[in-house]
Design an enzyme around this catalytic site. Structure first.
Site, PDB file in Angstrom:
ATOM      1  N   SER A 118      11.115 -22.903 -98.449  1.00 36.02           N
ATOM      2  CA  SER A 118      11.784 -24.120 -98.014  1.00 36.02           C
ATOM      3  C   SER A 118      13.129 -23.758 -97.421  1.00 36.02           C
ATOM      4  O   SER A 118      13.878 -22.967 -98.000  1.00 36.02           O
ATOM      5  CB  SER A 118      11.976 -25.080 -99.195  1.00 36.02           C
ATOM      6  OG  SER A 118      12.612 -26.276 -98.780  1.00 36.02           O
ATOM      7  N   HIS A 122      22.413 -26.555 -92.023  1.00 36.50           N
ATOM      8  CA  HIS A 122      23.441 -27.471 -91.517  1.00 36.50           C
ATOM      9  C   HIS A 122      24.454 -26.629 -90.747  1.00 36.50           C
ATOM     10  O   HIS A 122      24.973 -25.638 -91.266  1.00 36.50           O
ATOM     11  CB  HIS A 122      24.111 -28.218 -92.660  1.00 36.50           C
ATOM     12  CG  HIS A 122      23.175 -29.078 -93.453  1.00 36.50           C
ATOM     13  ND1 HIS A 122      22.663 -30.261 -92.970  1.00 36.50           N
ATOM     14  CD2 HIS A 122      22.632 -28.921 -94.693  1.00 36.50           C
ATOM     15  CE1 HIS A 122      21.871 -30.811 -93.874  1.00 36.50           C
ATOM     16  NE2 HIS A 122      21.829 -30.009 -94.928  1.00 36.50           N
ATOM     17  N   HIS A 132      14.983 -28.359 -90.654  1.00 35.78           N
ATOM     18  CA  HIS A 132      14.272 -28.208 -91.925  1.00 35.78           C
ATOM     19  C   HIS A 132      12.920 -27.580 -91.647  1.00 35.78           C
ATOM     20  O   HIS A 132      12.280 -27.861 -90.631  1.00 35.78           O
ATOM     21  CB  HIS A 132      14.078 -29.583 -92.590  1.00 35.78           C
ATOM     22  CG  HIS A 132      12.944 -29.632 -93.562  1.00 35.78           C
ATOM     23  ND1 HIS A 132      11.706 -30.158 -93.243  1.00 35.78           N
ATOM     24  CD2 HIS A 132      12.847 -29.207 -94.844  1.00 35.78           C
ATOM     25  CE1 HIS A 132      10.907 -30.067 -94.289  1.00 35.78           C
ATOM     26  NE2 HIS A 132      11.562 -29.494 -95.275  1.00 35.78           N
ATOM     27  N   ASN A 134       9.371 -26.003 -94.092  1.00 37.34           N
ATOM     28  CA  ASN A 134       8.773 -25.483 -95.320  1.00 37.34           C
ATOM     29  C   ASN A 134       7.282 -25.303 -95.120  1.00 37.34           C
ATOM     30  O   ASN A 134       6.653 -25.989 -94.304  1.00 37.34           O
ATOM     31  CB  ASN A 134       9.058 -26.395 -96.524  1.00 37.34           C
ATOM     32  CG  ASN A 134       8.182 -27.633 -96.543  1.00 37.34           C
ATOM     33  OD1 ASN A 134       7.037 -27.596 -96.967  1.00 37.34           O
ATOM     34  ND2 ASN A 134       8.729 -28.752 -96.071  1.00 37.34           N
ATOM     35  N   ARG A 136       3.794 -24.264 -97.838  1.00 36.49           N
ATOM     36  CA  ARG A 136       3.491 -24.097 -99.256  1.00 36.49           C
ATOM     37  C   ARG A 136       1.985 -24.113 -99.493  1.00 36.49           C
ATOM     38  O   ARG A 136       1.210 -24.634 -98.685  1.00 36.49           O
ATOM     39  CB  ARG A 136       4.131 -25.220-100.066  1.00 36.49           C
ATOM     40  CG  ARG A 136       3.673 -26.603 -99.639  1.00 36.49           C
ATOM     41  CD  ARG A 136       4.504 -27.708-100.259  1.00 36.49           C
ATOM     42  NE  ARG A 136       4.109 -29.019 -99.762  1.00 36.49           N
ATOM     43  CZ  ARG A 136       4.579 -29.572 -98.659  1.00 36.49           C
ATOM     44  NH1 ARG A 136       5.472 -28.927 -97.925  1.00 36.49           N
ATOM     45  NH2 ARG A 136       4.167 -30.771 -98.262  1.00 36.49           N
ATOM     46  N   HIS A 166       9.450 -29.142 -79.718  1.00 37.98           N
ATOM     47  CA  HIS A 166       8.077 -29.633 -79.816  1.00 37.98           C
ATOM     48  C   HIS A 166       7.105 -28.753 -79.026  1.00 37.98           C
ATOM     49  O   HIS A 166       5.966 -28.540 -79.470  1.00 37.98           O
ATOM     50  CB  HIS A 166       8.012 -31.084 -79.330  1.00 37.98           C
ATOM     51  CG  HIS A 166       8.479 -32.070 -80.346  1.00 37.98           C
ATOM     52  ND1 HIS A 166       7.645 -32.604 -81.303  1.00 37.98           N
ATOM     53  CD2 HIS A 166       9.713 -32.618 -80.571  1.00 37.98           C
ATOM     54  CE1 HIS A 166       8.318 -33.446 -82.067  1.00 37.98           C
ATOM     55  NE2 HIS A 166       9.584 -33.476 -81.638  1.00 37.98           N
ATOM     56  N   HIS A 196      14.848 -47.820 -95.198  1.00 40.03           N
ATOM     57  CA  HIS A 196      15.992 -48.707 -95.434  1.00 40.03           C
ATOM     58  C   HIS A 196      17.010 -48.662 -94.291  1.00 40.03           C
ATOM     59  O   HIS A 196      17.888 -49.527 -94.216  1.00 40.03           O
ATOM     60  CB  HIS A 196      16.669 -48.392 -96.777  1.00 40.03           C
ATOM     61  CG  HIS A 196      17.349 -47.063 -96.833  1.00 40.03           C
ATOM     62  ND1 HIS A 196      16.705 -45.923 -97.245  1.00 40.03           N
ATOM     63  CD2 HIS A 196      18.622 -46.690 -96.541  1.00 40.03           C
ATOM     64  CE1 HIS A 196      17.557 -44.901 -97.218  1.00 40.03           C
ATOM     65  NE2 HIS A 196      18.724 -45.342 -96.790  1.00 40.03           N
ATOM     66  N   GLY A 279      10.847 -29.454-113.492  1.00 39.20           N
ATOM     67  CA  GLY A 279      11.741 -28.543-114.183  1.00 39.20           C
ATOM     68  C   GLY A 279      12.188 -27.327-113.411  1.00 39.20           C
ATOM     69  O   GLY A 279      12.694 -26.369-114.007  1.00 39.20           O
TER      70      GLY A 279
END
Length: 296
Positions: A118, A122, A132, A134, A136, A166, A196, A279
């Protein structure tokens, strides 16, 4: 678990570590090559590497990884490149979330294994976009799948930068089927939308999750090409924008946009929620947050 799956998990984990090493080396080389701009007199940035650990509910070892963070560099204000391999038993909330996504048998046998890389960067220059990435692999006794992608997050948008980012993604996805890039682009547009605020957090990219066509080798090859696309998609943009003159108004625009980025990662991002709920090292999980941000 079969010997074949054990070997495949080791292969995937090793690949994520190799990709991490390539990106860290490329970013430090970018720092070394920065000779102009307001931060060029500063020492070239270097990654601080910390081992991360995850403990199960009974306190036993449950895997870990490497957290690599560079702060206050010439090009990068803050960048983190994390790699981890963790395992154990999912708690009830995580089991329920996985079951809601259609993972078979997870509530009856909640063992899991996950490995991935990941990255969030900035930048110092407000004209240089944040990014960004990542990739997995996830395994449970009932299923395995791959996920990941990358997306560009400029606070000051340039159409040619968006097109380049792109185009490189498309070039790496087309060998796996020409219908794949439009599908994963649309998925990214939906996934990285901030409800939001009524807008996307950036200019998109590609994203996939729960990728299991039944052909592990093909799905892993696709995941590798998503990772391979990252540096050629991102580095040329950074090299072009890192010396662009900027003023305090540009910096203010950058900090406000970082507030949007922080909101998304804390409220909606599935990886953040999973990491905290299971965790994993909280500092590693929250590595994605910007060093400074503001809200209007």
């Amino acid at each position: 678990m079969t010997d074949q799956m054990t070997a495949q998990k080791e292969q995937a984990s090793a690949w994520f570590r190799t990709l991490r090493d390539e990106i860290v080396a490329a970013f430090e080389a970018l720092e070394d090559s920065q000779v102009d701009g307001p931060f060029s007199a500063e020492p070239a940035g270097r990654f601080e590497v910390t081992e991360t650990t995850r403990q199960s509910d009974d306190g036993s070892d449950a895997g870990g990884g490497l957290m690599s963070v560079m702060r206050g560099g010439r090009v990068f204000e803050k960048v983190g490149v994390n790699v981890s391999t963790v395992y154990g038993t999912l708690g009830k909330p995580a089991q329920q979330a996985m079951a809601a996504r259609g993972v078979p048998g997870i509530e009856e046998d909640p063992r899991f294994w996950a490995s991935g890389i990941s990255l969030v960067a900035h930048m110092q220059n407000p004209h240089s976009p944040a990014v960004h990435m990542n990739t997995r692999m996830f395994w449970t006794p009932g299923a395995w799948w791959f996920g990941g992608g990358s997306d560009l997050n400029p606070c000051i948008e340039y159409d040619e930068d968006t097109a380049h980012f792109h185009d490189v993604q498309k070039q790496h996805l087309d060998p796996h089927g020409e219908a794949l890039y439009p599908e994963l682009k649309a998925w990214a547009d939906e996934y990285f939308y901030v409800p939001h605020r009524g807008r996307a957090r950036g200019v998109g990219g590609i994203f996939m999750d729960d990728r299991n066509t039944g052909d592990w080798a093909a799905d892993f090859a696709l995941t590798q090409d998503i990772g391979r696309a990252f540096l050629p998609a991102f580095l040329p943009i950074t090299e072009k924008r890192r010396d662009t003159p900027w003023d305090e108004a540009d910096r203010d625009t950058q900090l406000v946009h970082r507030g949007l980025y922080a909101e998304y990662n804390l409220v909606y991002d599935r990886g953040t929620k999973f990491g905290l709920a299971t965790g994993h090292d909280a500092n590693a999980v929250l590595m994605s947050l910007p060093p400074l941000a503001k809200w209007v």
